[in-house]
Design an enzyme around this catalytic site. Structure first.
Site, PDB file in Angstrom:
ATOM      1  N   ALA A 188       0.816  -1.217   0.000  1.00  0.00           N
ATOM      2  CA  ALA A 188       0.000   0.000   0.000  1.00  0.00           C
ATOM      3  C   ALA A 188       0.852   1.271   0.000  1.00  0.00           C
ATOM      4  CB  ALA A 188      -0.934  -0.003   1.215  1.00  0.00           C
ATOM      5  N   SER A 189       2.112   1.154   0.353  1.00  0.00           N
ATOM      6  CA  SER A 189       2.975   2.328   0.492  1.00  0.00           C
ATOM      7  C   SER A 189       3.392   2.890  -0.871  1.00  0.00           C
ATOM      8  CB  SER A 189       4.225   1.940   1.294  1.00  0.00           C
ATOM      9  OG  SER A 189       5.251   2.875   1.087  1.00  0.00           O
ATOM     10  N   PRO A 190       3.040   4.160  -1.160  1.00  0.00           N
ATOM     11  CA  PRO A 190       3.437   4.741  -2.446  1.00  0.00           C
ATOM     12  C   PRO A 190       4.951   4.727  -2.689  1.00  0.00           C
ATOM     13  CG  PRO A 190       1.711   6.076  -1.442  1.00  0.00           C
ATOM     14  CD  PRO A 190       2.130   5.060  -0.420  1.00  0.00           C
TER      15      PRO A 190
END
Ligand SMILES: N[C@@H](CCC(=O)N[C@@H](CS)C(=O)NCC(=O)O)C(=O)O
Length: 221
Positions: A11-13
């Site tokens: 989920a981490s950009p």
């Protein structure tokens, strides 16, 4: 070439920006999941790798680098066969750096993190409208940066595109991109989504973050 390990979570950009860069360079790496919601980044073991306890972290032959923009630039300098993704030309590089800093300060910190921290760590479920307005203001800037170019810094893709798409592809869940108001940004996003392996490297994780936002936000106030 030493062994590469990327520590992160889908989920981490900034983790996704690193994945896009690693893939574009054709580099093999081991991916190690760090479960932020379970606090795995706050362990002593992880702090020894990155005292700032953020993901992504890149391990290269026993050495550790964190901060996605630094990681992507390092990967190109260290391993790329050409400088296309991060040009050596002073002016071209300055343009890429400007976009990278824009992602870091405005898109990620100013938009995503400011909304995410109260939601995920403080259980505040109402999002001030000013924070949504800030996203549209950032889109206005991106629309101007792209202008008549195919990519953020010209005709060719650079690490700035990988960095910016990692956050914009999740911000669309909070502030939709109207193709009439943002034709350049919309076209650019389509071009990015057509890149090889886009869905598995970025699209799925971007949707995960959108779903995490949706599951928490009760109201825009
Ligand atoms: N500017 C940094 C941002 C890194 C960052 O804040 N990552 C978040 C996940 S998206 C994180 O690790 N948060 C946990 C924490 O700050 O403790 C980068 O580009 O790497």
């Amino acid at each position: 070439m030493g062994k590469l390990v990327l520590y992160g979570v889908e989920a981490s950009p900034p983790v996704r920006a690193c994945k896009l860069t690693l893939d574009a360079l054709g580099l093999q790496y081991e991916y190690r999941l760090v479960n932020l919601l379970a606090g795995e980044h706050k362990t002593k073991e992880f702090s020894l790798k990155n005292p700032q306890h953020t993901v992504p972290v890149l391990e290269d032959d026993g050495k550790f680098i964190w901060e996605s923009h630094a990681i992507c630039a390092y990967l190109v300098r260290r391993y790329a066969k050409s400088d296309d993704l991060y040009p050596k030309d002073y002016f071209k590089r300055a343009l890429v750096d400007q976009r990278l800093h824009f992602e870091s300060g405005v898109l990620f910190q100013g938009c995503i993190r400011n909304i995410a921290i109260p939601l995920f760590y403080k259980n505040i479920t109402e999002v001030p409208r000013s924070q949504i307005d800030a996203i549209y203001e950032a889109y206005d800037f991106l629309e101007a940066f792209i202008g008549n170019q195919a990519y953020l810094c010209g005709t060719g893709i650079t690490i700035a595109d990988y960095s910016v798409v990692s956050s914009v592809s999740s911000l669309v869940g909070l502030a939709a991109i109207d193709a009439k108001r943002y034709p350049k940004l919309n076209g650019w996003l389509d071009r990015m989504a057509a890149q090889p392996n886009y869905q598995s490297l970025n699209g799925n994780g971007a949707q995960m973050l959108i779903d995490m936002f949706s599951s928490k936000i009760t109201k825009i106030v």
